[in-house]
Design a protein around this motif. Sequence first.
Motif, PDB file in Angstrom:
ATOM      1  N   VAL A  27       0.854  -1.190   0.000  1.00 26.43           N
ATOM      2  CA  VAL A  27       0.000   0.000   0.000  1.00 26.43           C
ATOM      3  C   VAL A  27       0.893   1.244   0.000  1.00 26.43           C
ATOM      4  CG1 VAL A  27      -1.803   1.261   1.237  1.00 26.43           C
ATOM      5  CG2 VAL A  27      -1.746  -1.251   1.320  1.00 26.43           C
ATOM      6  N   PRO A  28       0.618   2.232  -0.861  1.00 25.64           N
ATOM      7  CA  PRO A  28       1.423   3.460  -0.852  1.00 25.64           C
ATOM      8  C   PRO A  28       1.468   4.067   0.539  1.00 25.64           C
ATOM      9  CG  PRO A  28      -0.018   3.431  -2.768  1.00 25.64           C
ATOM     10  CD  PRO A  28      -0.425   2.263  -1.916  1.00 25.64           C
ATOM     11  N   PHE A  29       2.666   4.377   1.011  1.00 25.05           N
ATOM     12  CA  PHE A  29       2.794   4.922   2.354  1.00 25.05           C
ATOM     13  C   PHE A  29       2.089   6.276   2.449  1.00 25.05           C
ATOM     14  CE2 PHE A  29       6.618   2.604   4.401  1.00 25.05           C
ATOM     15  CZ  PHE A  29       6.123   1.378   3.963  1.00 25.05           C
ATOM     16  N   VAL A  30       1.381   6.483   3.545  1.00 29.21           N
ATOM     17  CA  VAL A  30       0.597   7.694   3.744  1.00 29.21           C
ATOM     18  C   VAL A  30       1.511   8.835   4.182  1.00 29.21           C
ATOM     19  CG1 VAL A  30      -1.275   8.751   5.051  1.00 29.21           C
ATOM     20  CG2 VAL A  30      -1.445   6.341   4.332  1.00 29.21           C
ATOM     21  N   TRP A  31       1.444   9.940   3.462  1.00 30.43           N
ATOM     22  CA  TRP A  31       2.217  11.142   3.808  1.00 30.43           C
ATOM     23  C   TRP A  31       1.397  11.983   4.770  1.00 30.43           C
ATOM     24  CZ3 TRP A  31       6.233  13.693   4.855  1.00 30.43           C
ATOM     25  CH2 TRP A  31       6.368  15.074   4.688  1.00 30.43           C
ATOM     26  N   ARG A  90      -6.474   2.031   0.296  1.00 26.52           N
ATOM     27  CA  ARG A  90      -5.252   2.660  -0.221  1.00 26.52           C
ATOM     28  C   ARG A  90      -4.828   3.855   0.622  1.00 26.52           C
ATOM     29  NH1 ARG A  90      -6.677   3.786  -6.345  1.00 26.52           N
ATOM     30  NH2 ARG A  90      -4.570   4.651  -6.307  1.00 26.52           N
ATOM     31  N   ASN A  91      -5.468   4.050   1.746  1.00 24.82           N
ATOM     32  CA  ASN A  91      -5.099   5.178   2.605  1.00 24.82           C
ATOM     33  C   ASN A  91      -4.984   4.712   4.054  1.00 24.82           C
ATOM     34  OD1 ASN A  91      -4.431   7.917   3.015  1.00 24.82           O
ATOM     35  ND2 ASN A  91      -6.509   8.364   3.728  1.00 24.82           N
ATOM     36  N   ILE A  92      -4.346   3.558   4.224  1.00 22.18           N
ATOM     37  CA  ILE A  92      -4.137   3.019   5.569  1.00 22.18           C
ATOM     38  C   ILE A  92      -2.640   2.924   5.843  1.00 22.18           C
ATOM     39  CG2 ILE A  92      -6.295   1.740   5.625  1.00 22.18           C
ATOM     40  CD1 ILE A  92      -4.732  -0.782   4.895  1.00 22.18           C
ATOM     41  N   SER A  93      -2.270   3.060   7.096  1.00 16.74           N
ATOM     42  CA  SER A  93      -0.849   3.045   7.450  1.00 16.74           C
ATOM     43  C   SER A  93      -0.511   2.104   8.584  1.00 16.74           C
ATOM     44  CB  SER A  93      -0.389   4.462   7.820  1.00 16.74           C
ATOM     45  OG  SER A  93      -1.131   4.966   8.927  1.00 16.74           O
ATOM     46  N   THR A  94      -1.519   1.605   9.319  1.00 15.86           N
ATOM     47  CA  THR A  94      -1.271   0.685  10.428  1.00 15.86           C
ATOM     48  C   THR A  94      -2.266  -0.457  10.390  1.00 15.86           C
ATOM     49  OG1 THR A  94      -2.743   1.772  12.011  1.00 15.86           O
ATOM     50  CG2 THR A  94      -0.494   2.630  11.848  1.00 15.86           C
ATOM     51  N   MET A 154       2.182  -1.829   4.716  1.00 20.13           N
ATOM     52  CA  MET A 154       1.599  -0.485   4.773  1.00 20.13           C
ATOM     53  C   MET A 154       2.436   0.365   5.713  1.00 20.13           C
ATOM     54  SD  MET A 154      -1.693  -1.410   7.166  1.00 20.13           S
ATOM     55  CE  MET A 154      -2.006  -2.925   6.260  1.00 20.13           C
ATOM     56  N   GLY A 155       2.333   1.682   5.572  1.00 15.58           N
ATOM     57  CA  GLY A 155       3.113   2.531   6.448  1.00 15.58           C
ATOM     58  C   GLY A 155       2.811   3.994   6.247  1.00 15.58           C
ATOM     59  N   SER A 156       3.541   4.840   6.974  1.00 13.35           N
ATOM     60  CA  SER A 156       3.339   6.278   6.879  1.00 13.35           C
ATOM     61  C   SER A 156       4.664   7.009   7.036  1.00 13.35           C
ATOM     62  CB  SER A 156       2.353   6.752   7.950  1.00 13.35           C
ATOM     63  OG  SER A 156       2.911   6.580   9.243  1.00 13.35           O
ATOM     64  N   VAL A 157       4.669   8.257   6.572  1.00 12.38           N
ATOM     65  CA  VAL A 157       5.819   9.145   6.701  1.00 12.38           C
ATOM     66  C   VAL A 157       5.306  10.489   7.185  1.00 12.38           C
ATOM     67  CG1 VAL A 157       7.750  10.250   5.515  1.00 12.38           C
ATOM     68  CG2 VAL A 157       6.972   7.984   4.764  1.00 12.38           C
ATOM     69  N   LYS A 158       5.927  11.037   8.231  1.00 14.24           N
ATOM     70  CA  LYS A 158       5.517  12.370   8.696  1.00 14.24           C
ATOM     71  C   LYS A 158       6.728  13.160   9.176  1.00 14.24           C
ATOM     72  CE  LYS A 158       4.174  10.984  13.414  1.00 14.24           C
ATOM     73  NZ  LYS A 158       3.046  10.955  14.374  1.00 14.24           N
ATOM     74  N   PRO A 159       6.685  14.491   9.038  1.00 19.17           N
ATOM     75  CA  PRO A 159       7.800  15.317   9.491  1.00 19.17           C
ATOM     76  C   PRO A 159       8.045  15.122  10.986  1.00 19.17           C
ATOM     77  CG  PRO A 159       6.282  16.584   8.133  1.00 19.17           C
ATOM     78  CD  PRO A 159       5.608  15.284   8.429  1.00 19.17           C
ATOM     79  N   TYR A 160       9.341  15.133  11.366  1.00 18.91           N
ATOM     80  CA  TYR A 160       9.704  14.909  12.760  1.00 18.91           C
ATOM     81  C   TYR A 160      10.612  16.009  13.305  1.00 18.91           C
ATOM     82  CZ  TYR A 160      10.876  12.102  16.879  1.00 18.91           C
ATOM     83  OH  TYR A 160      11.019  11.640  18.161  1.00 18.91           O
ATOM     84  N   GLY A 161      11.199  16.780  12.393  1.00 16.12           N
ATOM     85  CA  GLY A 161      12.111  17.852  12.772  1.00 16.12           C
ATOM     86  C   GLY A 161      12.793  18.359  11.520  1.00 16.12           C
ATOM     87  N   PRO A 162      13.757  19.269  11.667  1.00 11.96           N
ATOM     88  CA  PRO A 162      14.478  19.768  10.490  1.00 11.96           C
ATOM     89  C   PRO A 162      15.141  18.625   9.719  1.00 11.96           C
ATOM     90  CG  PRO A 162      14.945  21.125  12.416  1.00 11.96           C
ATOM     91  CD  PRO A 162      14.196  19.916  12.917  1.00 11.96           C
ATOM     92  N   ASP A 163      14.690  18.402   8.504  1.00 10.25           N
ATOM     93  CA  ASP A 163      15.184  17.326   7.640  1.00 10.25           C
ATOM     94  C   ASP A 163      15.129  15.965   8.337  1.00 10.25           C
ATOM     95  OD1 ASP A 163      16.154  16.417   5.142  1.00 10.25           O
ATOM     96  OD2 ASP A 163      18.179  16.246   5.968  1.00 10.25           O
ATOM     97  N   GLN A 164      14.104  15.760   9.125  1.00  6.95           N
ATOM     98  CA  GLN A 164      13.900  14.477   9.782  1.00  6.95           C
ATOM     99  C   GLN A 164      12.462  14.024   9.568  1.00  6.95           C
ATOM    100  OE1 GLN A 164      15.147  15.156  13.925  1.00  6.95           O
ATOM    101  NE2 GLN A 164      16.918  13.844  13.520  1.00  6.95           N
ATOM    102  N   TYR A 165      12.308  12.708   9.403  1.00 10.92           N
ATOM    103  CA  TYR A 165      10.983  12.146   9.128  1.00 10.92           C
ATOM    104  C   TYR A 165      10.808  10.865   9.932  1.00 10.92           C
ATOM    105  CZ  TYR A 165      11.407  15.339   5.205  1.00 10.92           C
ATOM    106  OH  TYR A 165      11.583  16.472   4.444  1.00 10.92           O
ATOM    107  N   LEU A 166       9.624  10.710  10.488  1.00  8.39           N
ATOM    108  CA  LEU A 166       9.284   9.498  11.214  1.00  8.39           C
ATOM    109  C   LEU A 166       8.582   8.540  10.255  1.00  8.39           C
ATOM    110  CD1 LEU A 166       9.149   8.042  13.987  1.00  8.39           C
ATOM    111  CD2 LEU A 166       6.871   9.051  14.264  1.00  8.39           C
ATOM    112  N   VAL A 167       9.171   7.380  10.077  1.00 10.97           N
ATOM    113  CA  VAL A 167       8.628   6.375   9.162  1.00 10.97           C
ATOM    114  C   VAL A 167       8.205   5.155   9.968  1.00 10.97           C
ATOM    115  CG1 VAL A 167       9.047   4.921   7.145  1.00 10.97           C
ATOM    116  CG2 VAL A 167      10.162   7.159   7.327  1.00 10.97           C
ATOM    117  N   ASN A 168       6.986   4.724   9.762  1.00  6.39           N
ATOM    118  CA  ASN A 168       6.543   3.478  10.382  1.00  6.39           C
ATOM    119  C   ASN A 168       5.992   2.558   9.304  1.00  6.39           C
ATOM    120  OD1 ASN A 168       3.656   4.873  10.381  1.00  6.39           O
ATOM    121  ND2 ASN A 168       3.332   2.697  10.869  1.00  6.39           N
ATOM    122  N   PHE A 169       6.089   1.264   9.541  1.00  5.39           N
ATOM    123  CA  PHE A 169       5.440   0.325   8.618  1.00  5.39           C
ATOM    124  C   PHE A 169       4.999  -0.904   9.385  1.00  5.39           C
ATOM    125  CE2 PHE A 169       9.564  -1.734   8.615  1.00  5.39           C
ATOM    126  CZ  PHE A 169       9.284  -3.071   8.387  1.00  5.39           C
TER     127      PHE A 169
END
Length: 442
Positions: free
Chosen positions: A40-44, A79-83, A102-117
């Motif tokens: 599944v496309p990772f959710v932004w 197609r819009n699930i991450s967990t 499935m998974g997601s990506v979200k901003p976590y800080g300056p040039d940092q991203y939290l990725v889960n799957f």
Amino acid sequence: MKVLGKWFIVALMLVTGPAKAALDIVITEGVDAARPIAVVPFVWQGTGPVPSQISDVVMSDLTRSGTFKPVDELGLPQRNISTVDQFKVSQWGSVAAEAVVMGSVKPYGPDQYLVNFDLVDLVKAQMQSGSGPTNASEYLIDSRETVITSAQFRQYGHRISDIVYEKLTGIRGAFLTRIAYVVVNHGDKSPYKLMIADYDGYNEQMLLRSPEPLMSPAWSPDGRKLAYVSFENKKAEIFVQDIYTQARSKITSFSGINGAPTFSPDGKKLAVTLSKDGQPEVYVVDINTKALKRVTNHYAIDTEASWAPDGKSLIFTSERGGRPQIYQVALDSGRISRLTFEGEWNLGGSIAPDGRSMVFVNRTNGKFNIARMDLETRFMQVLTSTRLDESPSIAPNGTMVIYGTTYNGKQVLAAVSMDGRFKARLPVGQGEIKSPAWSPFL
């Protein structure tokens, strides 16, 4: 001897292919037999465009493995699930796949991203869907959460692919590996370039450029160094170069042939081919002291040695039986035994990481193909069906082989699974790529 001399020149020519930033793989056989999987496309979960779609890397990796075939994205019921908590089994009843990523990506800080799957066992979920309410976590095979930078998106995509592959097959994934090769652009002033790249051709870097031929790169067991042959000083010489510091040392520079270097499993020695004493023979050289040990001593040409995984023996190609065949020599006793008998020629062998099989070039009826032989039963299987296949290099998990072949009159890189079922080709670009070498695990 004359026949083997011609063969030796052919072996040195090796493989060619495209010199592109990414060596896009065209799958030619084996997709229908691959195991279906849903990615599944990772959710932004941020504003603006997603920096990079990690799930695209995962889909490409799993497809290129030859083991899995991702389900068409348009056929995914969600197609819009991450967990796994958002996973609704009732909507997936008609999807023929064994697992869902499935998974997601979200901003976590300056040039940092939290990725889960999450990796979900779809078969188990479908089997239990009619047994009443269940905890969604019962379907969960694995779940990870990591903070990365924008420069690490592709790398972490490969890491996810490695985890998925190992969880579903029991075999370690090899997506976080690299390849080395020689690019040749004949119109350039310095046409020969020694290159390294991710296994899929991304993040290509030049290690060395020369007006004279470069050939036969070989990885050290720790993946930090390459051994190779260079003619930059108007003669064949063997070097070892650190790919990070660029520091290099000359290992052999004898008169005649200095060729076919391969690292010992402990990284302290090289097996090489030298003709300093007359005929080409196999030697072992200590990388630090440069001390030499002659391994073979025969009137026929002995060459292309590679190490057994335990470091106790070498396999090599020799014409001592009349035609090129593959032999094994025990390093403690010097005892030599012949391994191959089928076909006209067998050459350029290397033993798989598990020590159970050997991959090599087999010539039968004038055709050069990649073959595999079980070292216990001696059963040989020809893996490819094209006409001029050369220079096989085995992935560190033993599942795939990269090699060279000819397609539409051009030399290209190709890949085949160890069972011969899955085949792929790297399209032709500008220039040629020779001598592909797959790195160890990194």
